[in-house]
Design an enzyme around this catalytic site. Structure first.
Site, PDB file in Angstrom:
ATOM      1  N   SER A 124       0.816  -1.221   0.000  1.00 31.57           N
ATOM      2  CA  SER A 124       0.000   0.000   0.000  1.00 31.57           C
ATOM      3  C   SER A 124       0.851   1.273   0.000  1.00 31.57           C
ATOM      4  O   SER A 124       1.926   1.310   0.610  1.00 31.57           O
ATOM      5  CB  SER A 124      -0.890  -0.001   1.256  1.00 31.57           C
ATOM      6  OG  SER A 124      -1.488   1.256   1.444  1.00 31.57           O
ATOM      7  N   TYR A 147      -2.357   5.579  -4.207  1.00 33.30           N
ATOM      8  CA  TYR A 147      -3.416   6.572  -4.101  1.00 33.30           C
ATOM      9  C   TYR A 147      -2.876   7.821  -4.787  1.00 33.30           C
ATOM     10  O   TYR A 147      -1.754   8.240  -4.489  1.00 33.30           O
ATOM     11  CB  TYR A 147      -3.719   6.872  -2.633  1.00 33.30           C
ATOM     12  CG  TYR A 147      -4.623   5.846  -1.981  1.00 33.30           C
ATOM     13  CD1 TYR A 147      -5.891   5.618  -2.483  1.00 33.30           C
ATOM     14  CD2 TYR A 147      -4.205   5.119  -0.865  1.00 33.30           C
ATOM     15  CE1 TYR A 147      -6.730   4.683  -1.886  1.00 33.30           C
ATOM     16  CE2 TYR A 147      -5.035   4.189  -0.268  1.00 33.30           C
ATOM     17  CZ  TYR A 147      -6.301   3.979  -0.785  1.00 33.30           C
ATOM     18  OH  TYR A 147      -7.134   3.058  -0.212  1.00 33.30           O
ATOM     19  N   THR A 173      -5.747   2.665  -7.055  1.00 31.59           N
ATOM     20  CA  THR A 173      -7.038   2.444  -6.401  1.00 31.59           C
ATOM     21  C   THR A 173      -7.997   3.552  -6.808  1.00 31.59           C
ATOM     22  O   THR A 173      -7.721   4.735  -6.587  1.00 31.59           O
ATOM     23  CB  THR A 173      -6.853   2.397  -4.872  1.00 31.59           C
ATOM     24  OG1 THR A 173      -5.996   1.289  -4.581  1.00 31.59           O
ATOM     25  CG2 THR A 173      -8.173   2.210  -4.154  1.00 31.59           C
ATOM     26  N   LYS A 250      -7.774  -0.754  -9.429  1.00 31.84           N
ATOM     27  CA  LYS A 250      -8.407  -1.512  -8.341  1.00 31.84           C
ATOM     28  C   LYS A 250      -9.675  -0.786  -7.887  1.00 31.84           C
ATOM     29  O   LYS A 250      -9.612   0.396  -7.526  1.00 31.84           O
ATOM     30  CB  LYS A 250      -7.440  -1.632  -7.156  1.00 31.84           C
ATOM     31  CG  LYS A 250      -8.039  -2.281  -5.922  1.00 31.84           C
ATOM     32  CD  LYS A 250      -6.972  -2.553  -4.875  1.00 31.84           C
ATOM     33  CE  LYS A 250      -7.535  -3.236  -3.650  1.00 31.84           C
ATOM     34  NZ  LYS A 250      -8.232  -2.319  -2.741  1.00 31.84           N
ATOM     35  N   HIS A 274     -13.291  -2.719  -2.069  1.00 30.23           N
ATOM     36  CA  HIS A 274     -12.393  -2.259  -1.002  1.00 30.23           C
ATOM     37  C   HIS A 274     -12.740  -3.015   0.291  1.00 30.23           C
ATOM     38  O   HIS A 274     -12.643  -2.476   1.399  1.00 30.23           O
ATOM     39  CB  HIS A 274     -12.558  -0.750  -0.798  1.00 30.23           C
ATOM     40  CG  HIS A 274     -11.313  -0.021  -0.404  1.00 30.23           C
ATOM     41  ND1 HIS A 274     -10.617   0.801  -1.249  1.00 30.23           N
ATOM     42  CD2 HIS A 274     -10.642   0.043   0.779  1.00 30.23           C
ATOM     43  CE1 HIS A 274      -9.589   1.353  -0.607  1.00 30.23           C
ATOM     44  NE2 HIS A 274      -9.578   0.902   0.635  1.00 30.23           N
TER      45      HIS A 274
HETATM   46  C1  LIG Z   1      -7.001  -2.618   7.216  1.00 33.44           C
HETATM   47  C2  LIG Z   1      -7.197  -2.445   5.737  1.00 33.44           C
HETATM   48  C3  LIG Z   1      -6.461  -1.498   5.055  1.00 33.44           C
HETATM   49  C4  LIG Z   1      -6.635  -1.352   3.688  1.00 33.44           C
HETATM   50  N1  LIG Z   1      -5.839  -0.466   3.033  1.00 33.44           N
HETATM   51  C5  LIG Z   1      -5.929  -0.362   1.686  1.00 33.44           C
HETATM   52  C6  LIG Z   1      -5.047   0.481   0.973  1.00 33.44           C
HETATM   53  O1  LIG Z   1      -4.174   1.118   1.547  1.00 33.44           O
HETATM   54  N2  LIG Z   1      -5.206   0.554  -0.371  1.00 33.44           N
HETATM   55  C7  LIG Z   1      -6.155  -0.152  -1.047  1.00 33.44           C
HETATM   56  O2  LIG Z   1      -6.260  -0.047  -2.265  1.00 33.44           O
HETATM   57  N3  LIG Z   1      -6.997  -0.987  -0.390  1.00 33.44           N
HETATM   58  C8  LIG Z   1      -6.894  -1.108   0.945  1.00 33.44           C
HETATM   59  N4  LIG Z   1      -7.705  -1.984   1.612  1.00 33.44           N
HETATM   60  C9  LIG Z   1      -8.654  -2.828   0.843  1.00 33.44           C
HETATM   61  C10 LIG Z   1      -7.973  -4.155   0.437  1.00 33.44           C
HETATM   62  O3  LIG Z   1      -6.985  -3.942  -0.532  1.00 33.44           O
HETATM   63  C11 LIG Z   1      -8.962  -5.166  -0.142  1.00 33.44           C
HETATM   64  O4  LIG Z   1      -9.669  -4.569  -1.194  1.00 33.44           O
HETATM   65  C12 LIG Z   1      -9.945  -5.745   0.861  1.00 33.44           C
HETATM   66  O5  LIG Z   1      -9.405  -5.807   2.162  1.00 33.44           O
HETATM   67  C13 LIG Z   1     -10.320  -7.159   0.409  1.00 33.44           C
HETATM   68  O6  LIG Z   1     -11.264  -7.700   1.241  1.00 33.44           O
HETATM   69  P1  LIG Z   1     -10.951  -8.768   2.419  1.00 33.44           P
HETATM   70  O7  LIG Z   1     -10.287  -8.002   3.509  1.00 33.44           O
HETATM   71  O8  LIG Z   1     -12.325  -9.212   2.757  1.00 33.44           O
HETATM   72  O9  LIG Z   1     -10.099  -9.880   1.872  1.00 33.44           O
HETATM   73  C14 LIG Z   1      -7.565  -2.139   2.984  1.00 33.44           C
HETATM   74  C15 LIG Z   1      -8.299  -3.105   3.678  1.00 33.44           C
HETATM   75  C16 LIG Z   1      -8.124  -3.266   5.034  1.00 33.44           C
HETATM   76  C17 LIG Z   1      -8.924  -4.325   5.755  1.00 33.44           C
HETATM   77  C1  LIG Z   2      -9.539   5.748   1.482  1.00 37.00           C
HETATM   78  C2  LIG Z   2      -8.517   6.741   1.864  1.00 37.00           C
HETATM   79  C3  LIG Z   2      -7.683   6.396   3.062  1.00 37.00           C
HETATM   80  C4  LIG Z   2      -7.003   5.124   2.901  1.00 37.00           C
HETATM   81  C5  LIG Z   2      -6.590   4.428   4.145  1.00 37.00           C
HETATM   82  C6  LIG Z   2      -6.239   3.020   3.881  1.00 37.00           C
HETATM   83  C7  LIG Z   2      -7.354   2.271   3.277  1.00 37.00           C
HETATM   84  O1  LIG Z   2      -7.475   2.147   2.077  1.00 37.00           O
HETATM   85  C8  LIG Z   2      -8.348   1.642   4.111  1.00 37.00           C
HETATM   86  O2  LIG Z   2      -9.254   0.975   3.550  1.00 37.00           O
HETATM   87  O3  LIG Z   2      -8.312   1.761   5.345  1.00 37.00           O
END
Ligand SMILES: Cc1cc2nc3c(=O)[nH]c(=O)nc-3n(C[C@H](O)[C@H](O)[C@H](O)COP(=O)(O)O)c2cc1C
Ligand SMILES: CCCCCCC(=O)C(=O)O
Length: 392
Positions: A124, A147, A173, A250, A274
């Site tokens: 990330s 991002y 994303t 994404k 997400h």
């Molecule tokens: C704690 C957390 C942080 C995340 N941070 C990002 C991120 O920084 N960038 C992003 O594109 N998606 C982020 N996501 C979304 C994940 O990439 C992903 O789409 C999602 O967690 C998939 O679902 P799952 O957790 O049910 O496997 C985040 C998800 C979680 C749970």
């Molecule tokens: C969506 C903007 C802040 C991102 C922080 C990380 C992330 O994607 C998340 O789901 O938490």
């Protein structure tokens, strides 16, 4: 207010004498017991009423499998390619912010776990280790999630650093022009503990993340300040012109967006909500997958994430045309419980379950998995319990 404290990330209880967790959900239970409740909520939670968060799981449970018998499944081959590079399995790690919330080492531990299986990791923008540190610890394929920030020079510098560090693709994303209201975080006044910061960004772009107040999330405030909500398809051409690295979008959920992306020469798409953390009420990623796959040429590879918790889920996603799945929360659960070894055990479990599911459905190779494997039943198998909701 249930704000995260500055206490150290947990020592790993799986090192003790307790029964080792078996399934990703066992890891969730163990992780929940270990983590600061506000950190647990940040990871587990979704936006709004968490309808989409629950829907991600329900979509998988609607499908049943139609096994073929008397097929030689004495060996099942899980290997495939992603953007032209071989990987040992069609399961990778979704980009997630701040792995050091759950483990003192953080992203470098996660990427070692993936490397042990030769699985893809997507790091990330908001990693708590620098992208260079993560690249040094990696032995499997590595992509960088971006991002797009208002200050384009920050994005450009991340692109250059990714190229120099050996990242093989950029994942943009597109479902987060702003952060959705995540009420758990608002109630908890979620903020980062003082020892954790977005390691890829300089101080100018990281201020204000460490002081919480009830009713606000510092991550949301940070996104409001720095994310470029005006980024459009036209601007994507700018990103395309910056780099020769393959681009993957994404957060695409419709055929229209998929076609537009493919027309711009985007090499890959990740069908995703997400993890139910952005638009609440959005269609489940698994349900959007077939229309996205049908809309793009084969050269544009389609991955999916959200709610993958079992090897049979991976099989269902592949049957609907995904080239691979990404797993998010389960990796953080494993990391919280057992560090790199815990994350590796979660991935190994999913891999072994996929191999078992392929054997028991008579599909010994990825190219034998197709839609004829699936039966869609009208209702989810079981109503979700409150506990399931948090493990979703
Ligand atoms: C704690 C957390 C942080 C995340 N941070 C990002 C991120 O920084 N960038 C992003 O594109 N998606 C982020 N996501 C979304 C994940 O990439 C992903 O789409 C999602 O967690 C998939 O679902 P799952 O957790 O049910 O496997 C985040 C998800 C979680 C749970
Ligand atoms: C969506 C903007 C802040 C991102 C922080 C990380 C992330 O994607 C998340 O789901 O938490």
């Amino acid at each position: 207010m249930n704000a995260p404290t500055d206490r150290a990330a947990p020592a790993h209880p799986a090192d003790g004498p307790e029964q080792e967790p078996l399934s990703p959900r066992d890891y969730a239970t163990a992780a929940r017991a270990e983590l600061d409740p506000a950190v647990w909520d940040y990871i587990a939670g979704g936006s709004g009423d968490e309808v989409t968060l629950r829907g991600e799981r329900a979509a998988y449970d609607r499908y049943r499998l139609r096994p073929r018998t008397l097929v030689d499944v004495s060996y099942c081959e899980l290997g495939t390619t992603l953007l032209g590079r071989p990987v040992a399995l069609p399961i990778g790690i979704a980009p997630m912010a701040y792995h050091r919330l759950v483990d003192a080492e953080g992203e470098t531990a996660t990427v070692r776990a993936a490397g042990a299986l030769d699985a893809l990791t997507i790091t990330s923008t908001f990693a708590s280790r620098t992208l260079e540190e993560t690249a040094r610890a990696a032995s499997g394929p590595l992509w960088l999630q971006l991002y797009v920030l208002r200050e384009r020079k920050v994005t450009e510098s991340l692109v250059r650093r990714a190229e120099a560090a050996g990242y093989r693709a950029l994942v943009i994303t597109v479902d987060a022009p702003r952060m959705a209201r995540r009420e758990r975080d608002l109630r908890n006044g979620f903020h980062l503990p003082s020892h954790i910061r977005p390691a890829n960004l300089d101080d100018e772009h990281t201020g204000g993340l460490h002081t919480g107040r009830a009713g606000g999330s510092t991550l949301a405030a940070h996104a409001d300040r720095h994310h470029d909500a005006a980024f459009t398809w036209q601007d994507l051409a700018w990103l395309r012109s910056l780099t020769g690295l393959p681009l993957v979008l994404k957060g695409v959920l419709t055929a229209q967006d998929a076609r537009q992306a493919a027309d711009l020469g985007v090499e890959g798409l990740i069908v995703s909500t997400h993890g139910g953390r952005q638009l609440d009420g959005a269609i489940a990623a698994l349900d959007a997958l077939p229309e996205v796959v049908a809309a793009v040429p084969d050269a544009c590879e389609v991955l999916v994430d959200g709610g993958v918790r079992r090897g049979t889920d991976v099989l269902k996603a592949l049957a609907l045309g995904a080239r691979a799945v990404l797993v998010g929360r389960p990796v953080l659960w494993g990391l919280a419980v057992g560090g790199a070894a815990g994350a590796e055990r979660v991935l190994t479990t999913l891999r072994d379950e996929l191999a078992e599911a392929m054997a028991l459905t008579g599909r010994p190779r990825i190219d034998t998995i197709g839609p004829d494997l699936l039966h869609r039943s009208p209702d989810p198998a079981y109503p979700l319990t409150p506990d399931d909701r948090d493990m979703a």
